[in-house]
Design a protein around this motif. Structure first.
Motif, short mmCIF file in Angstrom:
data_model
loop_
_atom_site.label_atom_id
_atom_site.label_comp_id
_atom_site.label_asym_id
_atom_site.label_seq_id
_atom_site.Cartn_x
_atom_site.Cartn_y
_atom_site.Cartn_z
N UNK B 111 0.84 -1.19 0.00
CA UNK B 111 0.00 0.00 0.00
C UNK B 111 0.88 1.25 0.00
N UNK B 112 1.93 1.23 0.82
CA UNK B 112 2.83 2.38 0.89
C UNK B 112 3.55 2.58 -0.45
N UNK B 113 3.96 1.46 -1.05
CA UNK B 113 4.65 1.56 -2.35
C UNK B 113 3.72 2.13 -3.41
N UNK B 114 2.47 1.71 -3.34
CA UNK B 114 1.48 2.17 -4.31
C UNK B 114 1.19 3.66 -4.13
N UNK B 115 1.02 4.08 -2.91
CA UNK B 115 0.66 5.47 -2.63
C UNK B 115 1.84 6.41 -2.78
N UNK B 116 3.01 5.97 -2.31
CA UNK B 116 4.11 6.92 -2.20
C UNK B 116 5.36 6.46 -2.96
N UNK B 117 5.23 5.50 -3.83
CA UNK B 117 6.35 4.89 -4.58
C UNK B 117 7.38 4.25 -3.65
N UNK B 118 8.29 3.49 -4.24
CA UNK B 118 9.28 2.81 -3.41
C UNK B 118 10.51 3.69 -3.16
N UNK B 119 10.47 4.92 -3.69
CA UNK B 119 11.61 5.81 -3.51
C UNK B 119 11.84 6.19 -2.06
N UNK B 120 13.07 6.61 -1.76
CA UNK B 120 13.41 6.97 -0.39
C UNK B 120 13.01 8.41 -0.10
N UNK B 121 12.54 8.62 1.09
CA UNK B 121 12.16 9.97 1.51
C UNK B 121 12.99 10.33 2.73
#
Lengths: 238, 303
Positions: B111-121
């Motif tokens: 869900x997190x990958x879908x919403x916020x991509x797998x990129x680093x923040x």
């Protein structure tokens, strides 16, 4: 005046039915005993009244209100307290903390009410006051039983149910427990006693019911049942 | 090895230990009250970090003030997880609870990958350039703030559990659920509360992690969660002092030991870095503790 009225109670654990059409009642101010051998359904009966178990059918009325199917915390709030079999104190808390938890229900929780109740139970059980800082789990079986009773009293119940309070206690302590029950009753607490210690229990009770295989089979005044032929044969070994 | 370097690493270890402790205490609380092992606890840390990231990015206020907001948000999410996922299957068997919480790991990660991509923040702490000099060593201010924050959280948590009616009711529920119900405690509500509190503590860990300069991504929770499990087992299941001691020990050991080993093999003329062995050390300690004392350092049943 009828305080607790049980009618046609049927209770089952999964597919095994334990109580069959159990009916009885308790009047205000009485001591009533539930007799019966192991597995007769005595503990199941009090647990169902308290809301720890759900009944399949039947009605439970307390002070003219239906309490059947209510969760335990609401039944406690309505004024019924159970001293469970095996005491079930909180072993890693102090005696005082156990008692404070006993006064958790809103009706007894206020600080001044709680202090009042503490005074009351410490008068009944002076030993608990001496030991109030001790961890409950480190006390002897008899002291734990006293604590369990005192803890149940902290909610100021109108009806106190005790499930085999004399189980596993030395004879001297058994007498002490029955003395306390009598004293509590004189102070106005209505009592439902589950006991195997037939002689003592019947001597103390106004009335008694005999449960067998999940059914109520006998009812009578305490002293009458003591001389009843069936009770003598089945429970007193005479 | 230089003493000041060692001290600096010690503080780094303390800081890592704080994150493990916050996670482990939440896990312990949920396990104590509900007798459920929440394998998805690391994902709550991840959600907490993202919550802090978005609140910071959208509002720009001091990230340390955001921690409280992230905790409240995750507390609410915790309530939903308990009501919607765990309560319906309570009492249907341990295996169901295990698979449910394992399933939640993948649900939240994806869900997190879908919403916020797998990129680093990452976010920038206003104090990231500030360091405090103590004698010859220089410590990043952020680490010190985090250590102080954790201590404050622990004190507040302990006071809540020991002194308040609600805390006492939660402890009673974890010691004996049926007896707690007999006291008039609404035990299902204690389940909900323990999950909310555990999730909030995970959010505190996640947001502190992010603020101190670590990166957030959907998979950031797995390693800290596994370490938190190690901390619980080393410290003793259900023991809060155990979790604190084990968390600090683990945090320090995994940072100091690689250096020790490095300088030790250096004596034999071998030049090799052992920092990559960091994560192994936790499990090495875990195995040793389990062999010597299977119940953990402070282990026994209850609370």
């Amino acid at each position: 005046m009828i305080m607790l009225e049980i009618k046609g109670l049927n209770v089952a654990y999964d597919k095994v039915q334990v109580l069959w059409d159990v009916s009885f009642n308790i009047n205000e101010g009485e001591i009533v005993t539930l007799l019966g051998s192991n597995g007769a359904g005595k503990s199941t009966t009090v647990k169902t009244i308290q809301g720890l178990l759900k009944s399949r059918s039947g009605s439970i009325r307390f002070m003219d209100k239906s309490i059947g199917g209510l969760p335990a915390y609401k039944v406690v709030a309505a004024g019924i307290s159970l001293v469970p079999e095996g005491r079930e104190i909180f072993p890693k808390m102090s005696v005082l903390e156990n008692l404070i938890l006993g006064a958790y229900v809103p009706r007894a929780r206020a600080k001044d009410l709680r202090d009042e109740s503490l005074d009351w139970v410490f008068k009944l059980f002076p030993k608990l006051e001496e030991r109030k800082k001790q961890l409950a789990g480190t006390m002897s079986g008899g002291e734990q039983q006293m604590l369990a009773i005192a803890r149940a009293l902290m909610s100021k119940p109108k009806l106190l149910m005790l499930d085999e309070p004399s189980l596993g206690l030395a004879p001297v302590l058994v007498l002490q427990v029955f003395d306390i029950i009598k004293k509590l009753n004189e102070e106005g607490v209505t009592i439902l006693l589950v006991e195997q210690n037939v002689h003592h229990a019947l001597g103390l009770s106004d009335r008694a019911y005999v449960l067998e295989k999940g059914r109520t089979i006998l009812e009578g005044k305490g002293f009458e049942l003591l001389s009843d032929k069936y009770v003598k044969e089945a429970y007193l070994g005479m | 090895m230089d003493l000041s370097v060692l001290l600096q690493i010690l503080v780094w270890g303390l800081y890592a230990g704080c994150i493990y402790i916050l996670l482990a205490i939440g896990l312990n609380l949920i396990f104590g009250v509900m007798k459920v092992v929440n394998f998805a606890h690391g994902e709550l840390l991840m959600l907490g970090a993202y919550a802090a990231f978005w609140i910071y990015t959208l509002s720009g206020i001091n990230p340390y003030l955001i921690i409280a907001l992230a905790m409240i948000l995750l507390g609410i999410i915790g309530v939903f997880i308990e009501r919607l996922c765990f309560r319906p299957i309570m009492g249907t068997g341990k295996l169901n609870e295990i698979f449910l919480s394992l399933g939640l790991i993948y649900l939240f990660q994806n869900l997190a990958a879908l919403l916020w991509t797998t990129g680093s923040r990452s976010i920038h702490s206003p104090y990231s350039d500030v360091s405090v000099s103590i004698g010859s060593i220089r410590l990043p201010l952020d680490y010190i703030i985090i250590i102080v924050f954790t201590i404050l959280f622990l004190i507040a948590f302990q006071l809540f559990m020991k002194r308040t009616t609600l805390g006492r009711a939660m402890r009673a529920t974890s010691q004996n659920r049926e007896a707690a119900a007999l006291m008039g405690i609404h035990v299902e509500r204690m389940d909900m509360l323990s999950f909310a509190l555990g999730s909030a503590l995970a959010a505190a860990a996640g947001s502190l992690w992010l603020i101190s300069g670590q990166i957030a991504n959907p998979y950031m929770g797995s390693i800290p969660a596994i370490k938190a499990f190690a901390v619980i087992i080393i410290g003793g299941l259900g023991s809060i002092p155990g979790a604190i001691v084990a968390g600090l020990t683990l945090g320090i050991a995994e940072n100091v030991l690689p250096l020790f080993i490095q300088s030790f093999v250096g004596l034999f003329g071998v030049s090799m870095s052992f920092t990559a062995w960091k994560d192994t050390i936790a499990f090495f300690i875990l195995i040793i503790v389990l062999v010597i004392r299977p119940t953990g350092i402070f282990g026994e049943k209850g609370e």
